[in-house]
Design an enzyme around this catalytic site. Structure first.
Site, PDB file in Angstrom:
ATOM      1  CG  PHE A 118      -2.448  -0.203   0.912  1.00  0.00           C
ATOM      2  CD1 PHE A 118      -2.628  -1.253  -0.047  1.00  0.00           C
ATOM      3  CD2 PHE A 118      -3.455   0.591   1.447  1.00  0.00           C
ATOM      4  CE1 PHE A 118      -4.032  -1.687  -0.114  1.00  0.00           C
ATOM      5  CE2 PHE A 118      -4.578   0.155   1.338  1.00  0.00           C
ATOM      6  CZ  PHE A 118      -5.045  -0.938   0.400  1.00  0.00           C
ATOM      7  CD  GLN A 238      -5.940   9.963   2.851  1.00  0.00           C
ATOM      8  OE1 GLN A 238      -6.761   9.251   2.978  1.00  0.00           O
ATOM      9  NE2 GLN A 238      -4.487   9.959   3.539  1.00  0.00           N
ATOM     10  CG  HIS A 240      -8.627   7.148  -2.371  1.00  0.00           C
ATOM     11  ND1 HIS A 240      -8.290   6.797  -3.536  1.00  0.00           N
ATOM     12  CD2 HIS A 240      -8.369   6.272  -1.298  1.00  0.00           C
ATOM     13  CE1 HIS A 240      -7.770   5.467  -3.505  1.00  0.00           C
ATOM     14  NE2 HIS A 240      -8.054   5.147  -2.118  1.00  0.00           N
ATOM     15  CG  LEU A 250     -12.388   3.665  -2.342  1.00  0.00           C
ATOM     16  CD1 LEU A 250     -11.157   4.826  -2.372  1.00  0.00           C
ATOM     17  CD2 LEU A 250     -12.179   2.999  -0.822  1.00  0.00           C
ATOM     18  CD  GLU A 253      -3.021   3.211  -0.934  1.00  0.00           C
ATOM     19  OE1 GLU A 253      -1.812   3.139  -0.692  1.00  0.00           O
ATOM     20  OE2 GLU A 253      -4.104   4.071  -0.468  1.00  0.00           O
ATOM     21  NE  ARG A 286      -5.327   5.880   0.660  1.00  0.00           N
ATOM     22  CZ  ARG A 286      -6.215   5.252   1.269  1.00  0.00           C
ATOM     23  NH1 ARG A 286      -6.553   6.069   2.360  1.00  0.00           N
ATOM     24  NH2 ARG A 286      -6.223   4.250   1.245  1.00  0.00           N
ATOM     25  CG  HIS A 351     -10.896   7.948   1.163  1.00  0.00           C
ATOM     26  ND1 HIS A 351     -11.923   7.232   0.838  1.00  0.00           N
ATOM     27  CD2 HIS A 351      -9.852   7.508   1.759  1.00  0.00           C
ATOM     28  CE1 HIS A 351     -11.523   6.012   1.377  1.00  0.00           C
ATOM     29  NE2 HIS A 351     -10.309   5.983   1.937  1.00  0.00           N
ATOM     30  NE  ARG A 386      -7.256   7.051   6.563  1.00  0.00           N
ATOM     31  CZ  ARG A 386      -7.276   5.868   5.401  1.00  0.00           C
ATOM     32  NH1 ARG A 386      -6.615   5.159   5.820  1.00  0.00           N
ATOM     33  NH2 ARG A 386      -8.211   6.266   4.499  1.00  0.00           N
ATOM     34  CB  SER A 391      -8.547   4.429   8.362  1.00  0.00           C
ATOM     35  OG  SER A 391      -8.750   3.654   7.104  1.00  0.00           O
TER      36      SER A 391
END
Length: 575
Positions: A118, A238, A240, A250, A253, A286, A351, A386, A391
């Site tokens: 990630f 944030q 995304h 979404l 990722e 991100r 996001h 983040r 999360s």
């Protein structure tokens, strides 16, 4: 009036994990949720959850220290290091706990929990259930709630779905409960208790282009904000990098973690053209990818001057069907394309809310007996940005901590009438607000105000910010707040009056949005997700500190507090 020893507001992963922790300590609890827990926004989390298990061949030497460093570096060093260390030290325990409770994680050929890369991580440490990880975790935890409810030796665990919390009950310096509306009847009722935990999620619906569910209005932040608890670092929002163009859904990722490419209209993997994403490419943090995607579109290298392509075709049908089947379903159902044969049109979208209710690593706030966890809270493990996969981890780690500490706080306490006067006054005030809305002859439309707010936030407080735009946003919000006072409802009944519910939440959205913009205007630097074109560099001398926004009728009052240091030294954020 209802009485429960511990009242938990929010039925997502953080709230349910808190409920389990309370019940494990033989304390009676009640979970109040705006929707049924299985409809909480946790189900929308796709890609995975981080833990340094070391199950991937390239991650066998991963440790909690390396996970902590990646998290702090990804936060642009604004995260509190003690909070990050606590989260990363607990990560493996929480993942294995969920595995033992039955979460169907993807597996390696040896039968271990599979992990994939990630953004911003030095090792592939993201555990996953295909691309429906949040859905699987939430259902697994809900099964534990049902098990506890049926266990004769356990204290009572009550679920109250479809209740909207409108106020805190405060007696002196102690929280004694909440006022909540039964959405079925429209009646408001007092819930009195010895401790309250807020786990209500973020505030994504402040923005028009968000991946967040309709319930993520920021009301769960506004209620404690109105009661005197500050919002910390709320200016950090944030975006995304990959949401489905035109739908804002979404696109995980995990799609890039599995090897997907971002492509411009020239057929280039354009991230190689930017120094801050050249090395990590599609698995850079991100905030970096979202900015570089926006630059590509603004400079004319997007498709139809609006979006870019996420290309998964080279991964092959088998890999897409086994690890990204949810993404394929979304593309088929909402865009009419098959990612096995077609690139996915994507654009950045709001996001996550990094800031939230100010609390410490024990999830305690300034108000005794009041705790916060999950995205609604700012324990400060995310700082200015983040990392993906952190999360869901935060919800489990700090949901458990909040529940355990709330249970310890109430142990030995007997039900008392203390707080009755404050309860009566708070209930009367809450009822008066509803009565005024239902009787108002105002001409302002709630939906129009909501739409104007969300568009204003995108245009003036989005990925790129500057003083002129933020001042325009702030003035616009104040105008909308004035117009809110002249609001009118088309439907004046109480039973399932969704217009009433959303109008109550709209007041909270306006006040939280004002705090976002005020904090962003004051922070004259660029750090993580907060990018000021008029102050493009990070300024550690002046701005290596947290923002605290306190509510006042005149507008947010800002204070600042120090970032808690630790073993990791402040450095330039290079990838």
């Amino acid at each position: 009036m209802q009485y429960h020893q511990v009242i938990i507001v929010g039925g997502g992963l953080a709230g349910l994990r808190a409920a389990v922790a309370v019940n494990e300590m033989n304390i009676q609890a009640c979970v109040i949720s705006r929707v049924h827990p299985l409809r909480s926004h946790t189900v929308a989390a796709q890609g995975g959850i981080n833990a340094p298990l070391g199950n991937h061949p390239r991650g066998r030497y991963d440790t909690w220290e390396k996970h902590a460093y990646d998290t702090i570096k990804g936060s642009d060093f604004l995260a509190d290091q003690d909070a990050v260390i606590k989260m990363t030290q607990e990560a493996s325990t929480r993942i294995i706990e969920m595995e033992h409770w039955g979460c169907p994680f993807n597996r390696t050929t040896e039968g271990k929990i599979a992990q994939r890369p990630f953004g911003g991580a030095g090792f592939p440490r993201t555990c996953y259930v295909a691309d429906t990880t949040g859905h699987a975790l939430l259902h697994t935890l809900y099964e534990q709630i049902i098990r506890f409810q049926q266990a004769a030796e356990r204290r009572e665990l009550v679920l109250c779905p479809e209740w909207l919390v409108t106020a805190l009950v405060v007696e002196g310096d102690e929280c004694r409960g909440v006022i909540a509306m039964d959405m079925t009847s429209g009646k408001q009722e007092a819930f009195l208790g010895e401790a309250v935990i807020f786990a209500t999620g973020g505030a994504g619906r402040l923005y028009a282009n968000t991946t967040n569910a309709l319930i993520k209005t920021g009301m769960g932040m506004a209620v404690p904000y109105w009661a005197g608890i500050p919002l910390k670092d709320i200016e950090f929002i944030q975006f995304h990098p990959t949401t489905l163009f035109g739908k804002n859904i979404l696109i995980s990722e995990g799609a890039r973690g599995e090897g997907g490419y971002l492509i411009n209209n020239k057929g280039e993997r354009f991230l190689a053209n930017y120094p801050d994403s050249r090395k990590a490419m599609e698995i850079a943090p991100r905030d970096i990818i979202a900015r570089n995607m926006t630059r590509e579109i603004q400079e004319g290298r997007g498709f139809d001057s609006a979006y870019l392509h996420l290309d998964l075709r080279h991964l092959g049908a088998e890999r897409i069907l086994s690890k990204l089947h949810g993404i394929r379903t979304i593309c088929l159902d909402f865009a009419g394309i098959d990612p096995i044969t077609d690139p996915i049109p994507v654009q950045p979208g709001q996001h996550y809310t990094m800031g939230g209710i100010d609390c410490n690593t024990a999830c305690e706030t300034r108000l005794r007996g009041f705790y916060a966890a999950g995205e609604a809270a700012c324990v400060s493990v995310h700082g200015a940005n983040r990392l993906g996969g952190n999360s869901l981890l935060e919800t489990l780690v700090f949901g458990q901590i909040a529940g355990e500490n709330a249970a310890k706080y109430v142990q030995g306490k007997a039900e008392t009438s203390q707080g009755q006067r404050s309860l009566d006054e708070t209930l009367k005030t809450a009822e008066g607000k509803v009565d005024r809305l239902l009787k108002s002859e105002g001409r302002e439309s709630p939906s129009r105000i909501k739409t104007e707010l969300s568009n204003l936030m995108v245009q003036k407080a989005g990925i790129f910010r500057d003083a002129a735009g933020l001042k325009t946003a702030l003035q616009g919000i104040k105008t909308l707040q004035e117009r809110y006072r002249n609001i009118g409802l088309d439907h004046r009944g109480r039973r399932w009056n969704t217009a009433l519910h959303s109008t109550l939440e709209l007041e909270g959205s306006l006040d939280v949005a004002e705090a976002v913009v005020t904090g962003a205007l004051a922070r004259e630097e660029s750090r993580g997700s907060h990018y000021r074109t008029d102050f493009p560099k990070r300024d550690d001398e002046k701005w290596f500190r947290h923002t605290l926004a306190f509510y006042s009728k005149e507008g947010p009052r800002l204070e600042y507090c120090e970032v808690r240091p630790g073993p990791f030294k402040l450095e330039e954020r290079k990838y």
